[in-house]
Design an enzyme around this catalytic site. Structure first.
Site, short mmCIF file in Angstrom:
data_model
loop_
_atom_site.label_atom_id
_atom_site.label_comp_id
_atom_site.label_asym_id
_atom_site.label_seq_id
_atom_site.Cartn_x
_atom_site.Cartn_y
_atom_site.Cartn_z
N GLU A 32 0.71 -1.14 0.02
CA GLU A 32 0.00 -0.06 -0.05
C GLU A 32 0.86 1.43 -0.02
OE1 GLU A 32 -2.26 0.11 3.61
OE2 GLU A 32 -0.71 0.31 4.83
N HIS A 159 -0.91 -2.43 -6.61
CA HIS A 159 -0.58 -2.75 -5.06
C HIS A 159 -1.78 -3.12 -4.55
CE1 HIS A 159 -2.64 0.52 -2.96
NE2 HIS A 159 -2.21 1.38 -3.93
N CYS A 160 -1.75 -3.76 -3.40
CA CYS A 160 -2.80 -4.22 -2.67
C CYS A 160 -2.39 -3.46 -1.15
CB CYS A 160 -3.28 -5.56 -2.74
SG CYS A 160 -2.10 -6.76 -2.60
N PHE A 161 -2.66 -4.54 -0.06
CA PHE A 161 -2.19 -3.89 1.07
C PHE A 161 -0.50 -4.28 1.42
CE2 PHE A 161 -0.99 -5.61 5.50
CZ PHE A 161 -0.80 -4.29 6.26
N THR A 167 -1.82 -8.86 -5.47
CA THR A 167 -1.14 -7.96 -6.59
C THR A 167 -0.47 -9.14 -7.25
OG1 THR A 167 -0.96 -5.93 -5.39
CG2 THR A 167 0.91 -6.72 -6.96
#
Length: 276
Positions: A32, A159-161, A167
Protein backbone atom coordinates in the site's frame (compact mmCIF):
# COMPACT_ATOMS: atom_id res chain seq x y z
CA UNK A 1 20.45 2.23 -12.19
CA UNK A 2 17.33 0.32 -11.11
CA UNK A 3 15.30 1.84 -8.27
CA UNK A 4 14.65 -0.80 -5.62
CA UNK A 5 13.28 1.27 -2.75
CA UNK A 6 10.06 3.26 -2.47
CA UNK A 7 10.24 5.28 0.76
CA UNK A 8 7.05 4.85 2.77
CA UNK A 9 6.16 1.51 1.18
CA UNK A 10 7.64 -1.97 1.08
CA UNK A 11 7.73 -4.97 -1.24
CA UNK A 12 8.41 -2.59 -4.12
CA UNK A 13 10.00 -3.57 -7.40
CA UNK A 14 10.06 -3.05 -11.12
CA UNK A 15 8.85 -6.45 -12.34
CA UNK A 16 11.50 -6.25 -15.07
CA UNK A 17 14.18 -6.68 -12.38
CA UNK A 18 13.27 -10.38 -12.29
CA UNK A 19 11.38 -10.79 -15.56
CA UNK A 20 14.30 -9.46 -17.59
CA UNK A 21 12.52 -9.93 -20.93
CA UNK A 22 10.26 -7.03 -19.93
CA UNK A 23 11.11 -3.45 -20.73
CA UNK A 24 12.07 -1.66 -17.50
CA UNK A 25 9.84 1.12 -16.25
CA UNK A 26 6.53 -0.34 -17.43
CA UNK A 27 5.14 -2.55 -14.67
CA UNK A 28 5.78 -1.99 -10.97
CA UNK A 29 4.36 -3.57 -7.83
CA UNK A 30 4.40 -2.70 -4.14
CA UNK A 31 2.58 -2.67 -0.83
CA UNK A 32 0.00 0.00 0.00
CA UNK A 33 1.00 3.61 -0.58
CA UNK A 34 -0.85 5.09 2.40
CA UNK A 35 2.39 6.05 4.15
CA UNK A 36 4.28 7.28 1.13
CA UNK A 37 6.47 10.21 2.13
CA UNK A 38 7.98 13.07 0.14
CA UNK A 39 10.90 10.90 -0.95
CA UNK A 40 8.49 8.18 -2.06
CA UNK A 41 6.42 10.59 -4.09
CA UNK A 42 9.57 11.97 -5.68
CA UNK A 43 10.53 8.40 -6.60
CA UNK A 44 7.19 7.81 -8.33
CA UNK A 45 7.66 10.98 -10.35
CA UNK A 46 11.23 10.03 -11.26
CA UNK A 47 10.10 6.60 -12.43
CA UNK A 48 7.48 8.15 -14.71
CA UNK A 49 4.61 6.13 -13.27
CA UNK A 50 1.33 7.50 -14.64
CA UNK A 51 -1.20 5.13 -13.07
CA UNK A 52 -1.67 3.30 -9.78
CA UNK A 53 -3.99 0.27 -9.61
CA UNK A 54 -5.16 -0.01 -5.99
CA UNK A 55 -6.64 -3.48 -5.42
CA UNK A 56 -7.60 -2.92 -1.79
CA UNK A 57 -11.22 -3.23 -0.67
CA UNK A 58 -13.15 -0.08 0.20
CA UNK A 59 -12.91 -0.98 3.87
CA UNK A 60 -9.14 -1.30 3.64
CA UNK A 61 -8.88 2.10 1.96
CA UNK A 62 -11.12 3.68 4.61
CA UNK A 63 -9.16 2.08 7.42
CA UNK A 64 -5.64 2.56 6.09
CA UNK A 65 -6.09 5.68 3.99
CA UNK A 66 -5.76 6.36 0.26
CA UNK A 67 -2.46 6.21 -1.54
CA UNK A 68 -0.43 9.39 -1.01
CA UNK A 69 0.66 9.72 -4.60
CA UNK A 70 1.77 12.91 -6.37
CA UNK A 71 -0.69 15.06 -8.28
CA UNK A 72 -0.91 13.96 -11.89
CA UNK A 73 -0.84 10.22 -11.18
CA UNK A 74 -4.20 8.57 -11.80
CA UNK A 75 -5.33 6.23 -9.02
CA UNK A 76 -7.69 3.46 -10.11
CA UNK A 77 -9.67 1.97 -7.22
CA UNK A 78 -10.18 -1.65 -8.22
CA UNK A 79 -11.42 -3.43 -5.07
CA UNK A 80 -10.71 -7.13 -5.18
CA UNK A 81 -12.96 -8.51 -3.83
CA UNK A 82 -15.52 -5.88 -4.74
CA UNK A 83 -18.27 -6.04 -2.13
CA UNK A 84 -20.66 -3.84 -4.08
CA UNK A 85 -22.27 -7.08 -5.23
CA UNK A 86 -20.65 -9.71 -3.06
CA UNK A 87 -21.38 -10.78 0.51
CA UNK A 88 -17.91 -12.18 1.17
CA UNK A 89 -15.50 -10.83 3.75
CA UNK A 90 -13.52 -7.90 2.38
CA UNK A 91 -10.39 -8.50 4.42
CA UNK A 92 -7.05 -8.90 2.72
CA UNK A 93 -6.36 -12.59 1.94
CA UNK A 94 -3.68 -12.93 4.60
CA UNK A 95 -6.04 -11.28 7.12
CA UNK A 96 -8.74 -13.84 6.38
CA UNK A 97 -6.30 -16.69 6.89
CA UNK A 98 -5.01 -15.05 10.07
CA UNK A 99 -8.55 -14.74 11.47
CA UNK A 100 -9.12 -18.43 10.80
CA UNK A 101 -5.95 -19.25 12.71
CA UNK A 102 -6.99 -17.11 15.67
CA UNK A 103 -10.51 -18.53 15.88
CA UNK A 104 -9.69 -22.17 15.16
CA UNK A 105 -10.82 -24.28 18.11
CA UNK A 106 -8.71 -27.30 17.31
CA UNK A 107 -11.68 -29.47 16.39
CA UNK A 108 -9.97 -30.40 13.13
CA UNK A 109 -6.60 -31.06 14.64
CA UNK A 110 -5.44 -27.51 13.91
CA UNK A 111 -5.20 -26.14 17.44
CA UNK A 112 -1.85 -24.57 16.64
CA UNK A 113 0.05 -26.13 19.53
CA UNK A 114 3.27 -26.10 17.51
CA UNK A 115 4.73 -23.66 15.03
CA UNK A 116 4.64 -26.37 12.38
CA UNK A 117 0.92 -27.04 12.85
CA UNK A 118 0.23 -23.30 12.72
CA UNK A 119 2.19 -22.96 9.51
CA UNK A 120 0.53 -26.02 7.95
CA UNK A 121 -2.92 -24.64 8.76
CA UNK A 122 -1.95 -21.23 7.40
CA UNK A 123 -0.76 -22.82 4.17
CA UNK A 124 -4.10 -24.60 3.75
CA UNK A 125 -6.05 -21.43 4.45
CA UNK A 126 -4.02 -19.37 2.00
CA UNK A 127 -4.36 -22.05 -0.67
CA UNK A 128 -8.13 -21.91 -0.18
CA UNK A 129 -8.05 -18.13 -0.55
CA UNK A 130 -6.07 -18.28 -3.79
CA UNK A 131 -8.35 -20.95 -5.19
CA UNK A 132 -11.16 -18.39 -5.04
CA UNK A 133 -9.21 -15.48 -6.51
CA UNK A 134 -10.18 -15.88 -10.20
CA UNK A 135 -13.92 -15.90 -9.47
CA UNK A 136 -13.98 -13.19 -6.82
CA UNK A 137 -16.01 -10.13 -7.75
CA UNK A 138 -13.65 -7.45 -8.95
CA UNK A 139 -10.81 -9.77 -9.98
CA UNK A 140 -11.50 -9.64 -13.71
CA UNK A 141 -12.30 -5.93 -13.59
CA UNK A 142 -8.94 -5.26 -11.93
CA UNK A 143 -7.10 -7.39 -14.47
CA UNK A 144 -8.96 -5.73 -17.35
CA UNK A 145 -7.99 -2.25 -16.17
CA UNK A 146 -4.33 -3.11 -15.61
CA UNK A 147 -4.04 -4.80 -19.01
CA UNK A 148 -5.79 -1.90 -20.75
CA UNK A 149 -3.48 0.65 -19.15
CA UNK A 150 -0.37 -1.32 -20.00
CA UNK A 151 -1.56 -1.84 -23.58
CA UNK A 152 -1.96 1.94 -23.87
CA UNK A 153 1.70 2.37 -22.96
CA UNK A 154 1.07 3.79 -19.50
CA UNK A 155 3.58 2.80 -16.77
CA UNK A 156 1.54 1.18 -13.99
CA UNK A 157 2.17 0.42 -10.33
CA UNK A 158 -0.15 -2.27 -8.98
CA UNK A 159 -0.60 -2.76 -5.25
CA UNK A 160 -2.90 -4.10 -2.56
CA UNK A 161 -2.07 -4.05 1.18
CA UNK A 162 1.06 -6.18 1.25
CA UNK A 163 1.64 -6.35 -2.50
CA UNK A 164 1.93 -10.12 -2.46
CA UNK A 165 -1.41 -11.91 -2.93
CA UNK A 166 -3.90 -9.97 -5.03
CA UNK A 167 -1.07 -8.05 -6.64
CA UNK A 168 0.86 -11.27 -7.18
CA UNK A 169 -2.15 -12.86 -8.86
CA UNK A 170 -2.74 -9.96 -11.27
CA UNK A 171 0.94 -9.53 -12.14
CA UNK A 172 1.34 -13.27 -12.74
CA UNK A 173 -1.54 -13.28 -15.22
CA UNK A 174 -0.12 -10.26 -17.05
CA UNK A 175 3.24 -12.00 -17.37
CA UNK A 176 1.67 -15.23 -18.57
CA UNK A 177 -0.49 -13.35 -21.07
CA UNK A 178 2.59 -11.82 -22.73
CA UNK A 179 4.22 -15.24 -22.96
CA UNK A 180 6.79 -15.38 -20.16
CA UNK A 181 7.90 -18.76 -18.85
CA UNK A 182 6.34 -20.13 -15.70
CA UNK A 183 9.64 -20.19 -13.82
CA UNK A 184 10.12 -16.45 -14.44
CA UNK A 185 6.58 -15.71 -13.27
CA UNK A 186 7.05 -17.71 -10.08
CA UNK A 187 10.46 -16.14 -9.45
CA UNK A 188 8.97 -12.65 -9.43
CA UNK A 189 6.07 -13.81 -7.27
CA UNK A 190 8.34 -15.41 -4.66
CA UNK A 191 10.39 -12.25 -4.25
CA UNK A 192 7.65 -11.01 -1.92
CA UNK A 193 9.05 -13.38 0.70
CA UNK A 194 11.93 -10.95 1.12
CA UNK A 195 9.45 -8.48 2.62
CA UNK A 196 7.91 -10.77 5.26
CA UNK A 197 9.73 -9.02 8.16
CA UNK A 198 8.27 -5.63 7.17
CA UNK A 199 4.80 -7.13 6.79
CA UNK A 200 5.02 -8.89 10.15
CA UNK A 201 6.02 -5.61 11.83
CA UNK A 202 3.21 -3.70 10.14
CA UNK A 203 0.53 -6.22 11.10
CA UNK A 204 1.79 -6.40 14.69
CA UNK A 205 1.49 -2.61 14.84
CA UNK A 206 -2.05 -2.74 13.44
CA UNK A 207 -3.10 -5.36 16.00
CA UNK A 208 -1.72 -3.25 18.83
CA UNK A 209 -3.50 -0.13 17.60
CA UNK A 210 -6.90 -1.82 17.59
CA UNK A 211 -6.88 -1.99 21.38
CA UNK A 212 -7.27 1.00 23.70
CA UNK A 213 -4.77 -0.39 26.19
CA UNK A 214 -1.61 -2.38 25.75
CA UNK A 215 -2.22 -6.04 25.11
CA UNK A 216 -1.37 -8.53 27.82
CA UNK A 217 1.98 -10.22 27.10
CA UNK A 218 0.38 -13.63 26.66
CA UNK A 219 -2.04 -12.23 24.08
CA UNK A 220 0.82 -10.63 22.17
CA UNK A 221 2.72 -13.92 22.20
CA UNK A 222 -0.35 -15.88 21.05
CA UNK A 223 -1.06 -13.42 18.26
CA UNK A 224 2.47 -13.10 16.97
CA UNK A 225 2.88 -16.88 16.95
CA UNK A 226 0.14 -17.00 14.34
CA UNK A 227 1.88 -14.52 12.07
CA UNK A 228 3.52 -17.48 10.40
CA UNK A 229 5.36 -17.52 7.10
CA UNK A 230 2.44 -19.52 5.73
CA UNK A 231 0.22 -16.44 6.13
CA UNK A 232 2.74 -13.67 5.56
CA UNK A 233 4.81 -15.28 2.84
CA UNK A 234 3.93 -16.69 -0.56
CA UNK A 235 4.36 -20.16 -2.01
CA UNK A 236 4.31 -21.41 -5.56
CA UNK A 237 1.40 -23.70 -4.70
CA UNK A 238 -0.77 -20.69 -3.81
CA UNK A 239 -0.41 -19.29 -7.31
CA UNK A 240 -0.89 -22.76 -8.78
CA UNK A 241 -4.21 -23.09 -6.93
CA UNK A 242 -5.52 -19.90 -8.53
CA UNK A 243 -4.29 -21.00 -11.93
CA UNK A 244 -6.00 -24.37 -11.54
CA UNK A 245 -9.31 -22.62 -10.91
CA UNK A 246 -8.87 -20.69 -14.15
CA UNK A 247 -8.33 -23.88 -16.13
CA UNK A 248 -11.20 -25.71 -14.43
CA UNK A 249 -13.69 -22.85 -14.75
CA UNK A 250 -12.66 -21.09 -17.98
CA UNK A 251 -10.67 -23.75 -19.82
CA UNK A 252 -7.51 -21.67 -20.19
CA UNK A 253 -6.02 -18.29 -19.46
CA UNK A 254 -7.28 -17.17 -22.86
CA UNK A 255 -10.79 -18.12 -21.83
CA UNK A 256 -10.43 -16.18 -18.60
CA UNK A 257 -9.18 -13.10 -20.42
CA UNK A 258 -12.02 -13.26 -22.93
CA UNK A 259 -14.55 -13.61 -20.12
CA UNK A 260 -12.99 -10.50 -18.55
CA UNK A 261 -13.59 -8.59 -21.79
CA UNK A 262 -9.91 -8.50 -22.76
CA UNK A 263 -9.47 -8.97 -26.49
CA UNK A 264 -6.54 -10.67 -28.18
CA UNK A 265 -5.75 -7.37 -29.88
CA UNK A 266 -5.38 -5.72 -26.48
CA UNK A 267 -3.13 -8.55 -25.28
CA UNK A 268 -1.01 -8.16 -28.42
CA UNK A 269 -0.64 -4.42 -27.81
CA UNK A 270 0.34 -5.06 -24.20
CA UNK A 271 2.89 -7.62 -25.34
CA UNK A 272 4.38 -5.09 -27.74
CA UNK A 273 4.64 -2.48 -24.99
CA UNK A 274 6.08 -4.78 -22.34
CA UNK A 275 8.43 -6.81 -24.50
CA UNK A 276 9.41 -4.10 -26.97
Amino acid sequence: MAVRELPGAWNFRDVADTATALRPGRLFRSSELSRLDDAGRATLRRLGITDVADLRSSREVARRGPGRVPDGIDVHLLPFPDLADDDADDSAPHETAFKRLLTNDGSNGESGESSQSINDAATRYMTDEYRQFPTRNGAQRALHRVVTLLAAGRPVLTHCFAGKDRTGFVVALVLEAVGLDRDVIVADYLRSNDSVPQLRARISEMIQQRFDTELAPEVVTFTKARLSDGVLGVRAEYLAAARQTIDETYGSLGGYLRDAGISQATVNRMRGVLLG
